[in-house]
Design an enzyme around this catalytic site. Structure first.
Site, PDB file in Angstrom:
ATOM      1  N   LYS A   1      33.701  36.305  32.616  1.00  0.00           N
ATOM      2  CA  LYS A   1      35.129  36.650  32.754  1.00  0.00           C
ATOM      3  C   LYS A   1      35.523  36.826  34.212  1.00  0.00           C
ATOM      4  CE  LYS A   1      34.276  41.591  32.061  1.00  0.00           C
ATOM      5  NZ  LYS A   1      34.531  42.759  31.192  1.00  0.00           N
ATOM      6  N   GLY A   2      34.577  37.211  35.054  1.00  0.00           N
ATOM      7  CA  GLY A   2      34.799  37.221  36.488  1.00  0.00           C
ATOM      8  C   GLY A   2      35.720  38.303  37.005  1.00  0.00           C
TER       9      GLY A   2
END
Length: 262
Positions: A127-128
């Site tokens: 998801k970063g």
């Protein structure tokens, strides 16, 4: 670029600054006076208490506004500037595939008693962070996220078992410089266990100074606001640097007996 600068408030170079702090003093006129005196001794003169609020019975929070006379010489400012290009995920994958012909292995963790995984997850999880995918998104990276409260011996063991190319450690808890102590312990443990064959050691967290990498015994330190793309770009840069570095030649040893014979 202007070399000498001062803070800007209402007009250029007026030196106006705003700062906040808490004093262990009950709220009231005397507390405000103490805040002004502290600000004066810090170089803010005149200093105006523009906000004060009690925090419990014995503490007061302040916002102080005023002017400083200090000037910053930009030529004296030392920072770590990014010396490598930012790459797209496709470019990272292509470059690593050419360099290694295998996946680059990254082991990440929060060590010691630190249970805050937000930082390490922002870099590693798919998801970063800040609109960028985490390292799990990169096809040519194998990511092993060990989570929180990992002991240093366990981190070394897993890094060896996974044949890690890089170890990423996030530290958020900073009381009594716990983040610095933990990173030094981790770096020393890898040096003792693996010597020159140790993986890249990378530390990150909101209270780290990137200039401290050498002092802490790691290859790179990332501060607040770091994105997964910056870390990925550094990994590519570091792998390229190691690949192109000339081999270290063994020193020629001449014994005293040999000298006598010659």
């Amino acid at each position: 670029m202007t070399r000498h600068v001062r803070p800007y408030g209402d007009t250029t170079g007026d030196g106006m600054v705003q700062m906040s702090f808490t004093l262990p003093v009950p709220a009231g006129p005397k507390a405000d006076g103490a805040a002004r005196q502290l600000a004066n001794r810090m170089g803010v003169d005149p200093a105006m208490v523009v906000h004060s609020k009690p925090i419990g019975d014995d503490f007061t929070f302040f916002v102080v506004y005023g002017s400083v006379q200090h000037i910053v010489d930009l030529d004296d400012v030392r920072v770590v500037e990014r010396e490598y290009p930012l790459l797209s995920p496709a470019e990272v994958n292509t470059t690593l595939k050419k360099l290694l012909r295998r996946k680059l292995v990254v082991v990440g963790a929060c060590i010691g008693s630190d249970a805050h995984t937000v930082g390490i997850d922002a870099i590693l999880n798919i998801k970063g962070f800040a609109g960028e995918k985490g390292l799990e998104y990169y096809r040519e990276l194998k990511v092993v996220n060990l989570g929180a409260q990992v002991s240093v011996p366990e981190l070394v063991r897993r890094a060896r078992a996974e044949k890690a190319d890089a170890v990423l450690v996030s530290q958020v808890v900073t009381q009594r410089d716990a983040h610095l102590l933990n990173i030094r312990e981790m770096a020393a443990a890898f040096r003792e266990a693996m010597g020159e064959r140790r993986p890249l050691l990378i530390a990150g967290g909101p209270r780290f100074d990137p200039l401290m990498a050498g002092e802490l015994g790691v290859d790179r330190v990332f501060g607040r606001g770091t994105t997964p793309g910056e870390v990925a770009g550094y990994l590519v840069h570091a792998v390229q640097t190691r690949k192109t570095a000339p081999p270290v030649k063994a020193a020629r040893v001449t014994s005293a007996k040999t000298k006598e014979n010659t």
